[in-house]
Design a protein around this motif. Structure first.
Motif, PDB file in Angstrom:
ATOM      1  N   ARG A 138       0.850  -1.186   0.000  1.00  0.00           N
ATOM      2  CA  ARG A 138       0.000   0.000   0.000  1.00  0.00           C
ATOM      3  C   ARG A 138       0.887   1.238   0.000  1.00  0.00           C
ATOM      4  N   LEU A 139       0.460   2.260  -0.706  1.00  0.00           N
ATOM      5  CA  LEU A 139       1.119   3.562  -0.676  1.00  0.00           C
ATOM      6  C   LEU A 139       0.043   4.614  -0.894  1.00  0.00           C
ATOM      7  N   ARG A 140      -0.372   5.249   0.195  1.00  0.00           N
ATOM      8  CA  ARG A 140      -1.547   6.102   0.161  1.00  0.00           C
ATOM      9  C   ARG A 140      -1.246   7.511   0.657  1.00  0.00           C
ATOM     10  N   ILE A 141      -2.006   8.439   0.123  1.00  0.00           N
ATOM     11  CA  ILE A 141      -1.965   9.832   0.581  1.00  0.00           C
ATOM     12  C   ILE A 141      -3.357  10.170   1.104  1.00  0.00           C
ATOM     13  N   LYS A 142      -3.383  10.734   2.296  1.00  0.00           N
ATOM     14  CA  LYS A 142      -4.670  11.013   2.937  1.00  0.00           C
ATOM     15  C   LYS A 142      -4.720  12.461   3.405  1.00  0.00           C
ATOM     16  N   TRP A 143      -5.847  13.102   3.116  1.00  0.00           N
ATOM     17  CA  TRP A 143      -6.122  14.447   3.617  1.00  0.00           C
ATOM     18  C   TRP A 143      -7.407  14.396   4.439  1.00  0.00           C
ATOM     19  N   ASP A 144      -7.383  15.004   5.599  1.00  0.00           N
ATOM     20  CA  ASP A 144      -8.606  15.123   6.385  1.00  0.00           C
ATOM     21  C   ASP A 144      -8.553  16.410   7.192  1.00  0.00           C
ATOM     22  N   GLY A 145      -9.700  16.766   7.747  1.00  0.00           N
ATOM     23  CA  GLY A 145      -9.771  18.008   8.520  1.00  0.00           C
ATOM     24  C   GLY A 145     -11.193  18.542   8.532  1.00  0.00           C
ATOM     25  N   HIS A 146     -11.319  19.870   8.601  1.00  0.00           N
ATOM     26  CA  HIS A 146     -12.640  20.492   8.563  1.00  0.00           C
ATOM     27  C   HIS A 146     -12.563  21.800   7.780  1.00  0.00           C
ATOM     28  N   ALA A 147     -13.724  22.258   7.316  1.00  0.00           N
ATOM     29  CA  ALA A 147     -13.790  23.468   6.495  1.00  0.00           C
ATOM     30  C   ALA A 147     -15.005  24.292   6.887  1.00  0.00           C
ATOM     31  N   PHE A 148     -14.822  25.616   6.867  1.00  0.00           N
ATOM     32  CA  PHE A 148     -15.863  26.599   7.166  1.00  0.00           C
ATOM     33  C   PHE A 148     -16.245  26.624   8.650  1.00  0.00           C
ATOM     34  N   ARG A 149     -16.425  25.454   9.248  1.00  0.00           N
ATOM     35  CA  ARG A 149     -16.700  25.338  10.673  1.00  0.00           C
ATOM     36  C   ARG A 149     -16.018  24.075  11.198  1.00  0.00           C
ATOM     37  N   PRO A 150     -15.668  24.037  12.485  1.00  0.00           N
ATOM     38  CA  PRO A 150     -14.984  22.842  13.016  1.00  0.00           C
ATOM     39  C   PRO A 150     -15.805  21.568  12.929  1.00  0.00           C
ATOM     40  N   TYR A 154     -14.160  16.477   6.633  1.00  0.00           N
ATOM     41  CA  TYR A 154     -13.958  15.854   5.319  1.00  0.00           C
ATOM     42  C   TYR A 154     -12.771  14.903   5.374  1.00  0.00           C
ATOM     43  N   THR A 155     -12.779  13.927   4.484  1.00  0.00           N
ATOM     44  CA  THR A 155     -11.675  12.972   4.340  1.00  0.00           C
ATOM     45  C   THR A 155     -11.534  12.597   2.870  1.00  0.00           C
ATOM     46  N   VAL A 156     -10.301  12.614   2.379  1.00  0.00           N
ATOM     47  CA  VAL A 156      -9.982  12.168   1.027  1.00  0.00           C
ATOM     48  C   VAL A 156      -8.749  11.281   1.122  1.00  0.00           C
ATOM     49  N   GLN A 157      -8.815  10.080   0.525  1.00  0.00           N
ATOM     50  CA  GLN A 157      -7.677   9.167   0.542  1.00  0.00           C
ATOM     51  C   GLN A 157      -7.509   8.532  -0.834  1.00  0.00           C
ATOM     52  N   ILE A 158      -6.255   8.508  -1.296  1.00  0.00           N
ATOM     53  CA  ILE A 158      -5.942   7.975  -2.619  1.00  0.00           C
ATOM     54  C   ILE A 158      -4.888   6.887  -2.490  1.00  0.00           C
ATOM     55  N   GLU A 159      -5.116   5.779  -3.179  1.00  0.00           N
ATOM     56  CA  GLU A 159      -4.120   4.711  -3.302  1.00  0.00           C
ATOM     57  C   GLU A 159      -3.304   4.965  -4.571  1.00  0.00           C
ATOM     58  N   THR A 160      -1.975   5.014  -4.438  1.00  0.00           N
ATOM     59  CA  THR A 160      -1.129   5.394  -5.563  1.00  0.00           C
ATOM     60  C   THR A 160      -0.360   4.226  -6.168  1.00  0.00           C
ATOM     61  N   VAL A 161      -0.460   3.013  -5.600  1.00  0.00           N
ATOM     62  CA  VAL A 161       0.206   1.864  -6.191  1.00  0.00           C
ATOM     63  C   VAL A 161      -0.435   1.589  -7.560  1.00  0.00           C
ATOM     64  N   GLU A 162       0.421   1.398  -8.579  1.00  0.00           N
ATOM     65  CA  GLU A 162      -0.042   1.273  -9.957  1.00  0.00           C
ATOM     66  C   GLU A 162      -0.827   2.528 -10.326  1.00  0.00           C
ATOM     67  N   ASP A 163      -2.067   2.398 -10.816  1.00  0.00           N
ATOM     68  CA  ASP A 163      -2.852   3.574 -11.172  1.00  0.00           C
ATOM     69  C   ASP A 163      -3.487   4.170  -9.913  1.00  0.00           C
ATOM     70  N   PRO A 164      -3.492   5.493  -9.784  1.00  0.00           N
ATOM     71  CA  PRO A 164      -4.142   6.101  -8.611  1.00  0.00           C
ATOM     72  C   PRO A 164      -5.620   5.716  -8.540  1.00  0.00           C
ATOM     73  N   ILE A 165      -6.064   5.347  -7.340  1.00  0.00           N
ATOM     74  CA  ILE A 165      -7.447   4.944  -7.117  1.00  0.00           C
ATOM     75  C   ILE A 165      -8.011   5.752  -5.950  1.00  0.00           C
ATOM     76  N   LEU A 166      -9.188   6.305  -6.134  1.00  0.00           N
ATOM     77  CA  LEU A 166      -9.867   7.001  -5.054  1.00  0.00           C
ATOM     78  C   LEU A 166     -10.433   5.982  -4.075  1.00  0.00           C
ATOM     79  N   LEU A 167      -9.961   6.012  -2.835  1.00  0.00           N
ATOM     80  CA  LEU A 167     -10.472   5.113  -1.808  1.00  0.00           C
ATOM     81  C   LEU A 167     -11.591   5.760  -1.004  1.00  0.00           C
ATOM     82  N   ASP A 168     -11.305   6.914  -0.433  1.00  0.00           N
ATOM     83  CA  ASP A 168     -12.279   7.603   0.414  1.00  0.00           C
ATOM     84  C   ASP A 168     -12.476   9.029  -0.076  1.00  0.00           C
ATOM     85  N   ALA A 169     -13.695   9.470  -0.011  1.00  0.00           N
ATOM     86  CA  ALA A 169     -14.032  10.874  -0.280  1.00  0.00           C
ATOM     87  C   ALA A 169     -15.404  11.128   0.329  1.00  0.00           C
ATOM     88  N   TYR A 170     -15.431  11.721   1.522  1.00  0.00           N
ATOM     89  CA  TYR A 170     -16.724  11.903   2.184  1.00  0.00           C
ATOM     90  C   TYR A 170     -16.702  13.120   3.098  1.00  0.00           C
TER      91      TYR A 170
END
Length: 460
Positions: A138-150, A154-170
């Motif tokens: 596995r080789l993943r990049i993950k962003w999470d946090g909050h926006a506009f108000r605490p 949000y969470t965004v996670q991408i798997e970068t092994v071979e072709d990039p794949i969107l894992l999480d986005a919510y």
């Protein structure tokens, strides 16, 4: 001071030369000589005063220049203070379990993390060549946090092994943590082992039970929440077509999970299942206080047509073994977890009904069991672990569209493991495991697998 000393020396030299000069009748009188010397002294004093005045003027000019510089510095500081509304002056950057950027007012925060697993495996399976493989598991990049108000998470996670794949986005609207809507792509709130993050697994790989019964990630919407200090729940509707899938009919996936805990603090978490504190979905690292967690879940896809959508897990393979394409699928799971400072035990049961809509076939009921645990030889550093997993497939002749097919009867796994937690948590660790897996088939010989794995994980 140096100039004045030279003048006094010159005056003394003049007086000394006059005293040594010979006396004669045509020489000036003493009075005249004294007057001449006085004039010379006054001239020297005048020049000295001029020099001192010049030095004073230089000092004044230097002091004036320094005052101007100080004033310029003050102007710069004032301008900086006046420009304090600029975005870059209101942003804080720090490392806090990831590289974090946060606004001064606390309304915006983004954390970026990198997660990598590097694995060496040796797989000796009956009837196949022994395979030795180096793998970036596995080789993943993950962003999470909050926006506009605490509370807008949000969470965004991408798997970068071979072709990039969107894992999480919510997105989570966690204004009231008892009732938190979530939309996007994320893990279906079902079985415990799948909900455990791959960064927190007690072994390099999940068990054979998880491979068979999980629903993995899907796109949909849920309502999650934490009730008091004991109950966490999540329920939602999903496409039913797996990760990054699109629904082409109205036969959707419905799932709901509830979890009870005792012995620690419970808080809302924006991770796969919204529980945090001592009740987090993780098999080990308990505290001094014993923690007990019990969970259960129900999921199903009415009228699943495997030719139109394929959920995660091995259900497509099971449909092919049964010789069917359409069926109602209902799954159930229950789990229990105990954690203490040096000891942890986890157990899970999964069951699944597949009721075909064709050919008058009987309902097939498959089930799986998993038990695993660990003991720390050195607190938070060295752990020995073990896992037993078993899958029992329904072999009733009435469930098969074509009797006599090559369908499995049962499958079981034994896996001992050794973990070195380099960071005294799950972030940096080395894991070693050996798995013996036996696949027992109804109409053919058993197949044994012997798999050795060693894995280095870095999560920062």
């Amino acid at each position: 001071m140096i100039y004045i000393s030279k003048v006094n020396f010159a005056s003394a030299l003049i007086l000394f030369s006059l005293l040594l000069s010979p006396t004669h009748s045509n020489a000036q009188s003493d009075s005249e000589q004294i007057e001449a010397l006085k004039k010379q002294i006054k001239e020297v004093e005048r020049k000295n005063r001029e020099q001192i005045e010049e030095l004073k003027r230089k000092i004044e000019r230097l002091e004036a220049g320094r005052a101007a510089d100080d004033e310029k510095v003050k102007e710069v500081v004032v301008k900086q203070e006046e420009s304090g509304d600029a975005w870059y002056d209101k942003l804080r950057a720090q490392y806090k379990k990831g590289l974090t950027f946060e606004s001064d007012d606390g309304n915006f925060m983004m954390r970026m993390r990198i997660f990598g697993q590097f694995q060496l495996s040796v797989d000796d399976t009956d009837g196949e060549d022994t395979a030795t493989n180096f793998d970036v598991r596995r080789l993943r990049i993950k962003w999470d946090g909050h926006a506009f108000r605490p509370w807008f998470l949000y969470t965004v996670q991408i798997e970068t092994v071979e072709d990039p794949i969107l894992l999480d986005a919510y997105f989570d609207v966690a204004y009231y943590t008892k009732f938190v809507p979530r939309v996007g792509q994320f893990k279906v709130p079902f079985n415990r082992e799948e909900l455990t993050s791959s960064a927190s697994l007690q072994f390099p790989e999940r068990s054979i039970v998880n491979s068979e019964f999980t629903y993995g990630r899907d796109r949909g919407a849920t309502l999650n929440g934490v009730l008091g200090n004991y109950v966490t729940y999540g329920a939602g509707i999903f496409n039913g077509d797996g990760i990054n899938g699109t629904s082409v009919d109205s036969n959707l996936l419905y799932a709901g999970r509830v979890q009870f805990g005792y012995g620690g603090e419970l808080e809302y978490s924006g991770d796969e299942f919204p529980s945090g504190g001592a009740y987090a979905i993780a098999p080990n690292f308990g505290g001094r206080t014993p923690v007990f967690v019990f969970g259960g879940a129900l999921a199903g896809i009415p009228g699943l047509n495997i030719d139109k959508k394929i959920p995660n897990g091995d259900i497509e393979t099971r449909f092919a073994q049964l010789g069917i394409t359409t069926a109602d699928v209902v799954s159930v799971t229950a789990d229990a977890n105990f954690k203490l400072y040096m000891l942890n035990v986890e157990a899970e049961y999964d069951g699944r009904w597949i009721s075909p809509d064709e050919g008058g076939l009987d309902t097939a009921y498959d089930q799986g069991f998993r038990v695993q645990g660990g003991v720390f030889l050195l607190p938070k550093t060295i752990e020995i672990a073990g896992r037993w997993a078993f899958v029992d497939y329904d072999t009733n002749p009435g469930i098969f569209a074509e009797p006599g097919g090559d369908a499995p009867d049962r499958e079981y796994e034994l896996t001992p493991g050794l973990n070195f937690y380099l960071s005294k948590n799950q972030a940096w660790k080395i894991q070693l495991s050996y798995s013996f897996i036996r696949n027992a088939f109804t109409e053919s010989d058993d197949i044994d697998e012997n798999i050795f794995r060693t894995q280095l994980q870095a999560y920062f």
